[in-house]
Design an enzyme around this catalytic site. Sequence first.
Site, PDB file in Angstrom:
ATOM      1  CG  HIS A 164      -0.500  -8.773   0.133  1.00 56.80           C
ATOM      2  ND1 HIS A 164      -0.180  -7.429   0.113  1.00 56.80           N
ATOM      3  CD2 HIS A 164      -1.843  -8.837  -0.056  1.00 56.80           C
ATOM      4  CE1 HIS A 164      -1.283  -6.723  -0.071  1.00 56.80           C
ATOM      5  NE2 HIS A 164      -2.304  -7.554  -0.182  1.00 56.80           N
ATOM      6  CE1 TYR A 179      -2.938  -3.123   0.418  1.00 61.68           C
ATOM      7  CE2 TYR A 179      -2.974  -2.782   2.783  1.00 61.68           C
ATOM      8  CZ  TYR A 179      -3.337  -3.527   1.674  1.00 61.68           C
ATOM      9  OH  TYR A 179      -4.095  -4.657   1.827  1.00 61.68           O
TER      10      TYR A 179
END
Length: 311
Positions: free
Chosen positions: A127, A48
């Site tokens: 992830h 992010y």
Amino acid sequence: MKLPANRLGLGGAALGVLFDPIGDDAARAVVAAAWDSGIRAFDTSPLYGGGLSEERFGAGLSGRKRDDYFLSTKTGVTRPYGQAAAPPGGKRRAADIWDYSPEGTNASIARSLARLNTDRLDLVHLHDVEGRTDAAMAAYPALSALREKGVVGAIGIGANRIDAPLDLMARAKFDAVLVAGRYSLLDQSMLDLVPIARAAGTKLIVGGVFNSGILATGAVPGAMFHYDPAPEPVLQRTRAIEALCRKHAVPLRAAALQFPLAHPDVAMLLLGPRHVDELADNLALLAHPIPAAFWRSLQADGLIDKGCPLP
């Protein structure tokens, strides 16, 4: 792995310039407002904003007693610092870099610890493992070693589809699975994970309940679903849900937020606000009264799976 009792967490994707860039002060204000509302779980990732979200969480949580909150991040993929998923003039995720190697995993965790101003992480997810499950398993021994040292508390999976967690859970023990957009009013595919997770003692965490936007905006022109323009069948289904919302005076966003928490196997719902006002709106909608007849109508009309527990 013990999660906070209120089942709500703050997701950090929007604080890492997922859509519209926001400033550091605004991001810290979101973290502070979440804390003041009673939220004690915070989930982020080096993906992010290439670490920007982690930095902002680290700043926002600075001064808090470490034992008073649950902190999770991820490993395996990142992008250039401060960059959104689609760089200006570029293809979405074209600049992302995957690395699940033991060396890459250790380096990723070290960077995350530094950005988050902490010496331990309560949970680390592998992830975006879709199509990369073989590679992702290379990170597991490194995370296990860090767990033995007390640097990592638990190991999880962060995924946008169900097939990859099903594959990985057949290979190793995972403490949690975070699924984005797969237990919502429009997609209940997480149900396939429930019996396996229950048998393994794996916690299920839900994010992306607006399915990239359409369950927040409704079936408007340009509505997004799973990061792409919504196809016509999804638009039609959303219109049908909206019609029931109007009939029962239920805001669509309230229904989208409350639906996942009705499932007893959902251990946590991640909220992803960009601003303090958005967080306040989410919390108000979670408390908005919704008649039982609305949920029964959704199920009777075939708009949600009959296996879904109703609020």
